[in-house]
Scaffold this motif. Structure first.
Motif, short mmCIF file in Angstrom:
data_model
loop_
_atom_site.label_atom_id
_atom_site.label_comp_id
_atom_site.label_asym_id
_atom_site.label_seq_id
_atom_site.Cartn_x
_atom_site.Cartn_y
_atom_site.Cartn_z
N UNK A 133 0.86 -0.78 0.17
CA UNK A 133 0.01 0.19 0.18
C UNK A 133 0.94 0.92 0.03
N UNK A 134 1.89 1.11 0.19
CA UNK A 134 2.96 2.44 0.29
C UNK A 134 3.29 2.63 -1.10
N UNK A 135 2.81 1.86 -2.17
CA UNK A 135 3.54 2.18 -3.80
C UNK A 135 2.72 2.27 -4.24
N UNK A 136 1.10 1.21 -3.90
CA UNK A 136 -0.23 1.06 -4.92
C UNK A 136 -1.40 0.18 -3.80
N UNK A 146 -9.78 0.51 -10.11
CA UNK A 146 -9.81 1.97 -9.60
C UNK A 146 -7.91 1.55 -9.14
N UNK A 147 -7.14 2.79 -9.70
CA UNK A 147 -6.05 2.81 -9.34
C UNK A 147 -5.29 3.42 -8.81
N UNK A 148 -4.27 3.41 -7.91
CA UNK A 148 -3.38 4.23 -7.47
C UNK A 148 -2.19 3.87 -7.52
N UNK A 157 5.04 -1.69 -11.03
CA UNK A 157 4.78 -1.96 -10.07
C UNK A 157 4.56 -3.27 -10.27
N UNK A 158 3.85 -3.51 -9.11
CA UNK A 158 3.12 -5.77 -8.69
C UNK A 158 1.47 -5.91 -10.07
N UNK A 159 1.09 -4.71 -9.32
CA UNK A 159 -0.28 -5.11 -9.58
C UNK A 159 -0.16 -4.56 -11.44
N UNK A 160 1.08 -3.82 -11.69
CA UNK A 160 0.91 -4.00 -13.37
C UNK A 160 1.50 -4.46 -14.22
#
Length: 189
Positions: A133-136, A146-148, A157-160
């Motif tokens: 959560x400190x990254x995304x 939704x993504x930040x 990033x891991x999600x990317x």
């Protein structure tokens, strides 16, 4: 009259070049009106004056047929396998207003992922607890994800990496919140 946004996936990258004037011409040739392109990343606003399908008790557009018709025209004209996500302008407005994170978070990118396969969004949302959560952060919305992500992390990033998998290629596309606001600015109503 219904106003739509076609979000094209994968143009003006990886050798697939589409001029926005040619893209707009394609939508005009399909008989759509008030066609506008926004930015060169494949965002087309257009209107349909009459429904494609009559379904009692009201007339409505068959979104799947509309999507297929546009994809076929794009594939034929630009000679690539076209994929789009179709969103009506009213829904787009609700999606943008519902952004759950701080859109002005300094040093962060704000994104919305759209999909023509809601199951893919649910599957991707299942990775939320794995993310730092400190990254995304991600959060499932109504028909979107939704993504930040911190700008310093971006596409690393891991999600990317998870969302870039081949299985999601033809069903998902992501837009930053700034682009979506631009779309809404040129959408009457």
């Amino acid at each position: 009259m219904t106003r739509y946004v076609a979000l094209l996936r994968g143009i003006n990258v990886n050798g697939i070049t589409v001029a926005m004037a040619d893209l707009a011409d394609t939508f005009h040739e399909l008989g759509y009106t008030d066609v506008k392109t926004v930015l060169a990343s494949g965002n087309v606003l257009f209107s349909i004056d009459s429904p494609l399908v009559d379904t009692p008790p009201i007339n409505r557009v068959d979104a799947a047929a509309l999507k297929s018709r546009i994809e076929a025209a794009l594939t034929a004209r630009f000679e690539y396998e076209a994929w789009i996500v179709l969103v009506d302008a009213e829904s787009l407005d609700r999606i943008v207003r519902a952004y759950p994170f701080n859109a002005d978070h300094d040093g962060w990118h704000s994104y919305v992922m759209f999909s023509s396969d809601p199951g893919h969004l649910s599957e991707l949302a299942g990775h939320a607890k794995e993310l730092d959560a400190s990254d995304e952060r991600i959060e499932l919305g109504h028909g979107v994800l939704y993504w930040e992500v911190r700008k310093a992390v971006g596409i690393k990033s891991a999600f990317s990496k998870k969302s870039a998998k081949l299985k999601y290629r033809d069903t998902t596309t992501t837009r930053n919140l700034h682009t979506l606001h631009k779309l809404l600015e040129v959408t009457p109503g």
